[in-house]
Write a protein that holds these residues in place. Structure first.
Motif, short mmCIF file in Angstrom:
data_model
loop_
_atom_site.label_atom_id
_atom_site.label_comp_id
_atom_site.label_asym_id
_atom_site.label_seq_id
_atom_site.Cartn_x
_atom_site.Cartn_y
_atom_site.Cartn_z
N SER A 1 0.83 -1.21 0.00
CA SER A 1 0.00 0.00 0.00
C SER A 1 0.86 1.25 0.00
O SER A 1 0.60 2.20 -0.75
CB SER A 1 -0.93 0.01 1.22
OG SER A 1 -1.87 -1.03 1.12
N ARG A 2 1.90 1.26 0.82
CA ARG A 2 2.77 2.43 0.89
C ARG A 2 3.57 2.61 -0.40
O ARG A 2 3.77 3.74 -0.86
CB ARG A 2 3.70 2.31 2.09
CG ARG A 2 2.98 2.52 3.39
CD ARG A 2 3.87 2.36 4.59
NE ARG A 2 3.13 2.67 5.80
CZ ARG A 2 3.50 2.31 7.00
NH1 ARG A 2 4.64 1.65 7.19
NH2 ARG A 2 2.77 2.62 8.05
N LEU A 3 4.03 1.52 -0.98
CA LEU A 3 4.76 1.62 -2.25
C LEU A 3 3.85 2.14 -3.36
O LEU A 3 4.26 2.96 -4.18
CB LEU A 3 5.37 0.28 -2.64
CG LEU A 3 6.61 -0.14 -1.87
CD1 LEU A 3 6.99 -1.59 -2.21
CD2 LEU A 3 7.78 0.80 -2.17
N GLU A 4 2.60 1.66 -3.38
CA GLU A 4 1.65 2.15 -4.39
C GLU A 4 1.38 3.63 -4.20
O GLU A 4 1.31 4.38 -5.18
CB GLU A 4 0.36 1.34 -4.34
CG GLU A 4 0.51 -0.04 -4.93
CD GLU A 4 -0.77 -0.85 -4.89
OE1 GLU A 4 -1.75 -0.45 -4.21
OE2 GLU A 4 -0.79 -1.91 -5.54
N ARG A 5 1.23 4.08 -2.96
CA ARG A 5 1.00 5.51 -2.72
C ARG A 5 2.22 6.33 -3.13
O ARG A 5 2.07 7.41 -3.72
CB ARG A 5 0.65 5.75 -1.24
CG ARG A 5 -0.79 5.41 -0.92
CD ARG A 5 -1.25 5.98 0.41
NE ARG A 5 -0.40 5.65 1.53
CZ ARG A 5 -0.56 4.60 2.33
NH1 ARG A 5 -1.56 3.76 2.13
NH2 ARG A 5 0.26 4.38 3.34
N ALA A 6 3.41 5.82 -2.83
CA ALA A 6 4.64 6.53 -3.24
C ALA A 6 4.70 6.60 -4.77
O ALA A 6 4.99 7.65 -5.34
CB ALA A 6 5.88 5.83 -2.69
N GLY A 7 4.43 5.49 -5.43
CA GLY A 7 4.41 5.47 -6.90
C GLY A 7 3.37 6.42 -7.45
O GLY A 7 3.60 7.12 -8.44
N LEU B 1 12.13 4.16 -6.85
CA LEU B 1 11.81 3.12 -5.88
C LEU B 1 13.07 2.35 -5.47
O LEU B 1 13.19 1.92 -4.32
CB LEU B 1 10.73 2.18 -6.41
CG LEU B 1 9.35 2.83 -6.59
CD1 LEU B 1 8.35 1.84 -7.18
CD2 LEU B 1 8.83 3.40 -5.28
N THR B 2 14.01 2.19 -6.39
CA THR B 2 15.29 1.57 -6.05
C THR B 2 16.01 2.40 -4.99
O THR B 2 16.51 1.86 -3.99
CB THR B 2 16.18 1.42 -7.30
OG1 THR B 2 15.51 0.58 -8.25
CG2 THR B 2 17.54 0.83 -6.96
N GLU B 3 16.04 3.71 -5.19
CA GLU B 3 16.65 4.61 -4.21
C GLU B 3 15.95 4.51 -2.86
O GLU B 3 16.61 4.48 -1.81
CB GLU B 3 16.59 6.06 -4.69
CG GLU B 3 17.49 6.37 -5.86
CD GLU B 3 17.26 7.76 -6.44
OE1 GLU B 3 16.47 8.55 -5.84
OE2 GLU B 3 17.84 8.05 -7.49
N LEU B 4 14.63 4.42 -2.88
CA LEU B 4 13.86 4.31 -1.64
C LEU B 4 14.22 3.03 -0.88
O LEU B 4 14.48 3.07 0.32
CB LEU B 4 12.36 4.33 -1.96
CG LEU B 4 11.42 4.13 -0.78
CD1 LEU B 4 11.48 5.34 0.14
CD2 LEU B 4 10.01 3.91 -1.28
N VAL B 5 14.27 1.91 -1.59
CA VAL B 5 14.62 0.64 -0.95
C VAL B 5 16.03 0.71 -0.37
O VAL B 5 16.26 0.37 0.79
CB VAL B 5 14.48 -0.54 -1.94
CG1 VAL B 5 15.07 -1.82 -1.36
CG2 VAL B 5 13.02 -0.76 -2.31
N GLU B 6 16.96 1.18 -1.17
CA GLU B 6 18.35 1.23 -0.71
C GLU B 6 18.55 2.22 0.44
O GLU B 6 19.37 1.99 1.32
CB GLU B 6 19.29 1.51 -1.87
CG GLU B 6 19.36 0.31 -2.80
CD GLU B 6 20.34 0.45 -3.95
OE1 GLU B 6 20.77 1.59 -4.24
OE2 GLU B 6 20.64 -0.58 -4.55
N VAL C 1 18.26 -1.69 2.85
CA VAL C 1 18.04 -3.00 2.24
C VAL C 1 18.68 -2.99 0.85
O VAL C 1 18.36 -2.12 0.04
CB VAL C 1 16.52 -3.28 2.12
CG1 VAL C 1 16.27 -4.59 1.39
CG2 VAL C 1 15.87 -3.31 3.50
N PRO C 2 19.57 -3.94 0.57
CA PRO C 2 20.16 -4.01 -0.77
C PRO C 2 19.08 -4.32 -1.81
O PRO C 2 18.38 -5.33 -1.70
CB PRO C 2 21.19 -5.13 -0.69
CG PRO C 2 21.35 -5.42 0.77
CD PRO C 2 20.10 -4.97 1.45
#
Length: 142
Positions: free
Chosen positions: A16-22, A113-118, A122-123
């Motif tokens: 849900s949070r990733l979808e809102r960020a996207g 989203l890659t930047e957000l994860v890293e 988290v690698p």
């Protein structure tokens, strides 16, 4: 359920949070919702497809996808033509503008989203590999 290892709740909240960020990223940079963008991405993955195949792939109802298709076709991002197999089926495909938007916005979204994860420590490559394994296992491929 109050369980300290509630993976289902953690995954639901994360998605849900990733979808809102996207959605925030796509609306700000491209004037498009995440849901509509995912329709375009899925059409691109499926190539020319039927409305039913698209609805099944996105796990939504046909009436819901029908409204989305009409809106996206109205903006010139999708084409809708009668299915050569006949019947009431319609063939959905990306236009050149739709392909260009998917490529450009998709590249930007993946990067953000890659930047957000890293940035969370988290690698990204490890996270992506585990996510793919879990998806394959749940889809019967694992």
């Amino acid at each position: 359920m109050n369980h300290p290892n509630n993976l289902g709740l953690e995954l639901h909240t994360l998605v849900s949070r990733l979808e809102r960020a996207g959605d925030r990223i796509l609306r700000a940079d491209h004037g498009m919702s995440y849901r509509r963008f995912m329709v375009l991405v899925t059409v691109g993955e499926l190539k020319a497809c039927t409305q039913r195949a698209l609805a099944d792939s996105l796990a939504v109802t046909e009436p819901s996808i029908s409204r989305m298709i009409a809106a996206l076709a109205g903006t010139g991002l999708l084409t809708v033509t009668p299915d050569p197999a006949g019947g009431n089926r319609r063939r959905i495909a990306l236009t050149d503008a739709g392909r260009e938007l998917v490529e450009r916005a998709g590249t930007e979204l993946v990067g953000r989203l890659t930047e957000l994860v890293e940035s969370s420590g988290v690698p990204f490559d490890t996270y992506l590999a585990h996510t793919r394994r879990l998806n394959a296992a749940l889809g019967g491929g694992g």
